[in-house]
Write a protein that holds these residues in place. Structure first.
Motif, mmCIF file in Angstrom:
data_model
loop_
_atom_site.group_PDB
_atom_site.id
_atom_site.type_symbol
_atom_site.label_atom_id
_atom_site.label_comp_id
_atom_site.label_asym_id
_atom_site.label_seq_id
_atom_site.Cartn_x
_atom_site.Cartn_y
_atom_site.Cartn_z
ATOM 1 N N SER A 45 36.845 3.443 1.453
ATOM 2 C CA SER A 45 37.554 2.471 2.297
ATOM 3 C C SER A 45 38.086 1.308 1.474
ATOM 4 C CB SER A 45 36.616 1.964 3.394
ATOM 5 O OG SER A 45 37.260 0.988 4.172
ATOM 6 N N ALA A 46 37.286 0.823 0.529
ATOM 7 C CA ALA A 46 37.716 -0.285 -0.328
ATOM 8 C C ALA A 46 38.941 0.110 -1.141
ATOM 9 C CB ALA A 46 36.581 -0.703 -1.257
ATOM 10 N N CYS A 47 38.973 1.353 -1.605
ATOM 11 C CA CYS A 47 40.115 1.814 -2.409
ATOM 12 C C CYS A 47 41.389 1.892 -1.585
ATOM 13 C CB CYS A 47 39.804 3.178 -3.021
ATOM 14 S SG CYS A 47 38.525 3.097 -4.291
ATOM 15 N N ARG A 48 41.261 1.879 -0.274
ATOM 16 C CA ARG A 48 42.431 1.919 0.600
ATOM 17 C C ARG A 48 42.921 0.534 0.994
ATOM 18 N NH1 ARG A 48 39.894 6.932 3.994
ATOM 19 N NH2 ARG A 48 40.620 8.566 2.584
ATOM 20 N N HIS A 56 44.806 -1.392 -8.628
ATOM 21 C CA HIS A 56 44.056 -0.294 -9.234
ATOM 22 C C HIS A 56 44.766 1.019 -8.932
ATOM 23 C CE1 HIS A 56 41.083 -3.508 -8.758
ATOM 24 N NE2 HIS A 56 40.626 -3.057 -9.895
ATOM 25 N N THR A 57 45.586 1.474 -9.841
ATOM 26 C CA THR A 57 46.350 2.693 -9.590
ATOM 27 C C THR A 57 45.513 3.944 -9.809
ATOM 28 O OG1 THR A 57 47.204 2.631 -11.837
ATOM 29 C CG2 THR A 57 48.551 1.634 -10.125
ATOM 30 N N ARG A 58 44.396 3.832 -10.457
ATOM 31 C CA ARG A 58 43.498 4.965 -10.623
ATOM 32 C C ARG A 58 42.359 4.792 -9.632
ATOM 33 N NH1 ARG A 58 45.489 2.835 -14.876
ATOM 34 N NH2 ARG A 58 46.762 4.056 -16.278
ATOM 35 N N VAL A 116 36.269 -7.319 -5.024
ATOM 36 C CA VAL A 116 35.532 -7.728 -3.822
ATOM 37 C C VAL A 116 36.305 -7.286 -2.587
ATOM 38 C CG1 VAL A 116 34.666 -9.722 -2.533
ATOM 39 C CG2 VAL A 116 34.475 -9.679 -5.016
ATOM 40 N N LEU A 117 35.575 -6.819 -1.579
ATOM 41 C CA LEU A 117 36.200 -6.415 -0.316
ATOM 42 C C LEU A 117 36.779 -7.635 0.410
ATOM 43 C CD1 LEU A 117 33.522 -3.880 0.946
ATOM 44 C CD2 LEU A 117 35.759 -3.381 -0.041
ATOM 45 N N PRO A 118 37.814 -7.428 1.212
ATOM 46 C CA PRO A 118 38.478 -8.559 1.888
ATOM 47 C C PRO A 118 37.520 -9.466 2.669
ATOM 48 C CG PRO A 118 39.759 -6.565 2.194
ATOM 49 C CD PRO A 118 38.476 -6.155 1.503
#
Length: 194
Positions: A45-48, A56-58, A116-118
Protein backbone atom coordinates in the motif's frame (compact mmCIF):
# COMPACT_ATOMS: atom_id res chain seq x y z
CA UNK A 1 41.88 -13.54 -5.15
CA UNK A 2 42.55 -12.00 -1.77
CA UNK A 3 43.54 -8.38 -1.81
CA UNK A 4 45.94 -6.95 0.68
CA UNK A 5 44.92 -3.80 2.48
CA UNK A 6 47.41 -1.18 3.51
CA UNK A 7 45.19 -0.36 6.48
CA UNK A 8 42.87 -2.59 8.49
CA UNK A 9 39.14 -2.33 7.78
CA UNK A 10 37.19 0.12 9.92
CA UNK A 11 34.66 -2.64 10.69
CA UNK A 12 35.58 -6.32 10.85
CA UNK A 13 33.70 -8.57 8.45
CA UNK A 14 31.20 -10.71 10.36
CA UNK A 15 30.30 -7.91 12.78
CA UNK A 16 26.69 -7.84 11.58
CA UNK A 17 26.04 -11.27 10.10
CA UNK A 18 27.16 -12.96 13.30
CA UNK A 19 24.08 -11.65 15.11
CA UNK A 20 20.37 -11.40 14.35
CA UNK A 21 19.26 -8.08 12.91
CA UNK A 22 18.49 -5.93 15.96
CA UNK A 23 15.34 -4.14 16.96
CA UNK A 24 16.20 -0.48 17.59
CA UNK A 25 14.28 1.93 19.80
CA UNK A 26 13.84 5.62 19.06
CA UNK A 27 12.34 8.65 20.78
CA UNK A 28 8.57 8.91 20.97
CA UNK A 29 7.98 5.17 21.30
CA UNK A 30 9.29 4.43 17.80
CA UNK A 31 10.52 0.92 17.15
CA UNK A 32 12.66 -0.12 14.18
CA UNK A 33 12.25 -3.83 13.58
CA UNK A 34 13.01 -6.29 10.76
CA UNK A 35 10.21 -6.78 8.25
CA UNK A 36 7.60 -9.45 9.00
CA UNK A 37 5.02 -11.33 6.92
CA UNK A 38 2.24 -9.21 8.43
CA UNK A 39 3.82 -6.08 6.94
CA UNK A 40 3.30 -7.21 3.34
CA UNK A 41 -0.07 -5.48 2.70
CA UNK A 42 1.01 -2.20 4.35
CA UNK A 43 4.33 -2.20 2.44
CA UNK A 44 2.52 -2.71 -0.87
CA UNK A 45 0.00 0.00 0.00
CA UNK A 46 2.83 2.41 0.84
CA UNK A 47 4.41 1.76 -2.56
CA UNK A 48 1.16 2.90 -4.15
CA UNK A 49 1.13 6.24 -2.31
CA UNK A 50 1.78 9.08 -4.76
CA UNK A 51 4.35 10.78 -2.53
CA UNK A 52 6.37 7.59 -2.22
CA UNK A 53 5.72 6.32 -5.74
CA UNK A 54 6.96 9.48 -7.43
CA UNK A 55 10.34 9.18 -5.67
CA UNK A 56 10.89 5.43 -5.89
CA UNK A 57 10.71 4.00 -9.39
CA UNK A 58 11.85 0.58 -8.23
CA UNK A 59 8.99 -0.83 -6.24
CA UNK A 60 7.08 -4.09 -5.90
CA UNK A 61 3.75 -4.37 -7.68
CA UNK A 62 2.30 -7.46 -5.95
CA UNK A 63 2.34 -9.06 -2.51
CA UNK A 64 4.48 -11.87 -3.95
CA UNK A 65 7.06 -9.31 -5.02
CA UNK A 66 6.99 -7.70 -1.55
CA UNK A 67 7.78 -11.10 -0.03
CA UNK A 68 10.68 -11.44 -2.47
CA UNK A 69 11.93 -8.00 -1.38
CA UNK A 70 11.70 -9.10 2.29
CA UNK A 71 13.69 -12.24 1.41
CA UNK A 72 16.30 -10.01 -0.26
CA UNK A 73 16.40 -7.83 2.87
CA UNK A 74 17.15 -10.88 5.04
CA UNK A 75 19.88 -11.97 2.59
CA UNK A 76 21.33 -8.45 2.66
CA UNK A 77 21.76 -8.76 6.43
CA UNK A 78 23.37 -12.21 6.25
CA UNK A 79 25.74 -11.03 3.49
CA UNK A 80 26.45 -7.75 5.31
CA UNK A 81 25.17 -5.71 2.37
CA UNK A 82 22.47 -3.80 4.26
CA UNK A 83 19.82 -3.67 6.94
CA UNK A 84 16.15 -2.88 6.36
CA UNK A 85 13.64 -2.05 9.08
CA UNK A 86 9.94 -1.29 9.42
CA UNK A 87 9.33 1.82 11.52
CA UNK A 88 6.46 1.40 13.99
CA UNK A 89 5.24 3.05 17.14
CA UNK A 90 5.34 0.66 20.10
CA UNK A 91 5.46 -2.29 17.71
CA UNK A 92 2.11 -1.44 16.12
CA UNK A 93 1.29 -0.69 12.51
CA UNK A 94 3.98 0.30 10.04
CA UNK A 95 4.60 4.06 9.87
CA UNK A 96 7.49 3.93 7.42
CA UNK A 97 10.73 2.28 6.52
CA UNK A 98 14.43 2.88 7.02
CA UNK A 99 17.50 1.19 5.62
CA UNK A 100 21.26 1.13 5.91
CA UNK A 101 22.65 0.27 2.46
CA UNK A 102 25.89 0.17 0.51
CA UNK A 103 27.89 -1.02 3.49
CA UNK A 104 31.64 -0.50 3.01
CA UNK A 105 33.43 -2.07 5.97
CA UNK A 106 36.88 -1.17 4.67
CA UNK A 107 36.23 2.59 4.74
CA UNK A 108 33.44 2.53 7.33
CA UNK A 109 30.86 4.19 5.07
CA UNK A 110 27.16 3.43 4.48
CA UNK A 111 24.01 5.07 3.10
CA UNK A 112 20.79 5.81 5.01
CA UNK A 113 17.43 5.75 3.22
CA UNK A 114 14.00 6.40 4.71
CA UNK A 115 10.35 6.91 3.85
CA UNK A 116 7.22 7.67 5.89
CA UNK A 117 3.55 6.94 5.18
CA UNK A 118 1.30 9.98 4.62
CA UNK A 119 -0.59 9.59 7.93
CA UNK A 120 2.70 9.68 9.90
CA UNK A 121 4.34 12.62 8.13
CA UNK A 122 5.14 15.72 10.15
CA UNK A 123 5.09 13.79 13.45
CA UNK A 124 8.82 13.25 13.89
CA UNK A 125 8.77 9.67 12.62
CA UNK A 126 11.46 10.13 9.97
CA UNK A 127 13.78 12.19 12.15
CA UNK A 128 13.32 9.82 15.11
CA UNK A 129 14.09 6.77 12.98
CA UNK A 130 17.08 8.41 11.27
CA UNK A 131 18.49 9.57 14.61
CA UNK A 132 18.21 6.06 16.10
CA UNK A 133 19.73 4.31 13.09
CA UNK A 134 22.50 6.91 12.92
CA UNK A 135 23.45 6.51 16.58
CA UNK A 136 23.48 2.70 16.32
CA UNK A 137 25.47 2.72 13.07
CA UNK A 138 28.12 5.20 14.17
CA UNK A 139 28.55 4.37 17.86
CA UNK A 140 27.62 0.70 18.22
CA UNK A 141 28.64 -0.78 14.87
CA UNK A 142 31.50 1.65 14.23
CA UNK A 143 30.79 3.24 10.86
CA UNK A 144 32.74 6.46 10.40
CA UNK A 145 30.58 8.18 7.78
CA UNK A 146 26.90 7.90 6.84
CA UNK A 147 25.47 9.47 3.70
CA UNK A 148 21.86 10.41 3.02
CA UNK A 149 20.68 11.70 -0.33
CA UNK A 150 17.30 12.88 -1.59
CA UNK A 151 15.76 14.70 -4.51
CA UNK A 152 16.35 18.45 -4.35
CA UNK A 153 12.55 18.70 -4.75
CA UNK A 154 12.00 16.82 -1.48
CA UNK A 155 12.28 19.59 1.10
CA UNK A 156 10.90 17.40 3.89
CA UNK A 157 13.79 14.92 3.54
CA UNK A 158 16.23 17.82 3.48
CA UNK A 159 14.77 18.99 6.81
CA UNK A 160 15.08 15.50 8.32
CA UNK A 161 18.72 15.24 7.25
CA UNK A 162 19.60 18.64 8.70
CA UNK A 163 17.69 18.00 11.95
CA UNK A 164 19.64 14.75 12.41
CA UNK A 165 23.03 16.42 11.91
CA UNK A 166 23.63 15.41 8.29
CA UNK A 167 25.43 18.35 6.74
CA UNK A 168 24.62 19.30 3.16
CA UNK A 169 27.75 18.59 1.12
CA UNK A 170 26.52 19.37 -2.35
CA UNK A 171 24.24 18.57 -5.26
CA UNK A 172 24.63 15.51 -7.45
CA UNK A 173 23.35 16.73 -10.80
CA UNK A 174 20.80 14.53 -12.62
CA UNK A 175 21.73 11.62 -10.34
CA UNK A 176 18.45 9.70 -9.99
CA UNK A 177 15.53 8.65 -12.15
CA UNK A 178 12.05 9.21 -10.73
CA UNK A 179 8.61 8.74 -12.28
CA UNK A 180 8.71 12.29 -13.66
CA UNK A 181 12.25 12.11 -15.03
CA UNK A 182 15.78 12.77 -13.76
CA UNK A 183 16.30 14.59 -10.47
CA UNK A 184 19.23 16.42 -8.96
CA UNK A 185 20.04 14.94 -5.56
CA UNK A 186 21.27 16.64 -2.40
CA UNK A 187 24.07 14.76 -0.68
CA UNK A 188 24.16 15.02 3.11
CA UNK A 189 26.63 13.26 5.40
CA UNK A 190 27.19 12.68 9.07
CA UNK A 191 30.65 11.76 10.35
CA UNK A 192 31.32 10.16 13.73
CA UNK A 193 32.15 12.97 16.11
CA UNK A 194 30.01 15.62 14.34
Amino acid sequence: MTRALSTPPVIVSGSLAGSPQPVLTAAGGLLLRPWEEGDVPAFLSACRDHGIRCRHTRRPLTETQVREWFDDYRRDWRREKGGHWAVTRDGGDMLGRIALRGLDFDDGVADVAHGVLPAARGAGVASGAVAALTSWSLYEIGFHRLELDHSTRNTASCGVAMKCGYLLEGTKRSAAVHDDGRHDMHLHARVRGD
